[in-house]
Design an enzyme around this catalytic site. Sequence first.
Site, mmCIF file in Angstrom:
data_model
loop_
_atom_site.group_PDB
_atom_site.id
_atom_site.type_symbol
_atom_site.label_atom_id
_atom_site.label_comp_id
_atom_site.label_asym_id
_atom_site.label_seq_id
_atom_site.Cartn_x
_atom_site.Cartn_y
_atom_site.Cartn_z
ATOM 1 N N ASP A 177 -67.341 -31.457 -64.774
ATOM 2 C CA ASP A 177 -66.301 -31.051 -65.723
ATOM 3 C C ASP A 177 -65.070 -31.962 -65.626
ATOM 4 O OD1 ASP A 177 -67.907 -29.112 -64.408
ATOM 5 O OD2 ASP A 177 -66.772 -27.444 -65.223
ATOM 6 N N ASP A 217 -57.708 -29.205 -63.266
ATOM 7 C CA ASP A 217 -57.811 -28.860 -64.689
ATOM 8 C C ASP A 217 -56.547 -29.131 -65.494
ATOM 9 O OD1 ASP A 217 -60.500 -27.993 -64.817
ATOM 10 O OD2 ASP A 217 -59.935 -26.202 -63.707
#
Length: 406
Positions: free
Chosen positions: A186, A120
């Site tokens: 994602d 991330d």
Amino acid sequence: MKVNLISGALLALVISGCATKPTDTSNDWQTQGVENAKTMMGLQIEAIEADTTDRVLNPVSTSVNRFNTAYCGPTDWRSGFFPGSVWYLYELTGDSTLVPLATKYTEAISEAQNLTSHHDIGFIINCSFGNARRFVNKEKYDSVLVTAANSLSTRFRPGAGVIQSWNVSPGSWQEKKGWTCPVIIDNMMNLELLFEASKLTGDSTYYNIAVSHADKTLQEHFREDGSTFHVIDYNPETGEVLNRNTGQGYSDDSAWARGQAWAIYGYTMCFRETGDKKYLDQALKTFDFMKNHENMPADLIPYWDMDAPGIPYEPRDASTAAIIASALYEISTFPLENAESYRDYADQIMENLTSDNYSAKPDENGRFILKHSTGSLPHKSEIDVPLNYADYYYLEALTRKRNLNR
Ligand code: GLY
């Protein structure tokens, strides 16, 4: 010593926002959206600046009691969204008192540039420093982006051609799932950092990693109907698919709503960065899947999973709607025959998000702009709450819409 940067002007903005917030959003949702953002983020900033510790608070959602604001540390996957939101508010309002605040919130998460324990870092650094460098300290922030891209690249598994999303540590829920090299949809969002690093350095390695990941994901993540699985587990040496599962959706075969949004946005961005039409085709196919789905509500704010069994009594996910709206505004700038239809769909989403049904009043919602998002229902975490990334993509969409008007 903590320096209190909140200015008289900002306080005035907070106070006037509280006193005058209109409830009728039917006339001009764009003006209303910016007013709502000024009010809620003004309150959020006021609370951060009133904190007397040396921490720089970074708001993410509400706490378990749903009343207080919850905050995160610099390496949490959501740490870039609030700093990035303050940059967007600055862009939308031109209020220069926001610049030192946005700078402080951005620099407070600098240590995240060295993060290699999850994927991330792209979200974190691109949404914060990536937005900051559009306005200030360009060279200093450029080096943060490149360091972060190097950190993200350590997670590239050349044998499989993908960036590994999560580690599988002993005792973790990922280990209990039996995964080896899990990649989630994602992860497409993290590629923007690599494209930026390639442009900054002239080194095509970052670009090639991004394209490899996008291509392998295109090959393995999607179903015939255009929807995406959430998690693909690979053999990292060979690229063989070991499992097709979900982490945050209702079931392995269901369409977790935000996953579809990440795919639409991620492949739209990949088309912008590469010009490769197959990426835009996938973004449009996944959008069509969502748009035509029998469980898409009339107000276009999806349930948390398109196949959740209790629809219409399932929680919504406003973050999904905001991400899709932002992507559609970008799609509407591409030379497509029906480009305007994407803009019109985004306008409908944004008008509904800006209504009292989804936009909060000053005394509720932990000072976040949007209500009714869902983080991870299977983990019983963040169900029907505000989420800072819903606000971030809502503000990005407002900014894109305003730029389209110009
Ligand atoms: N990447 C985490 C989420 O979308 O919830």
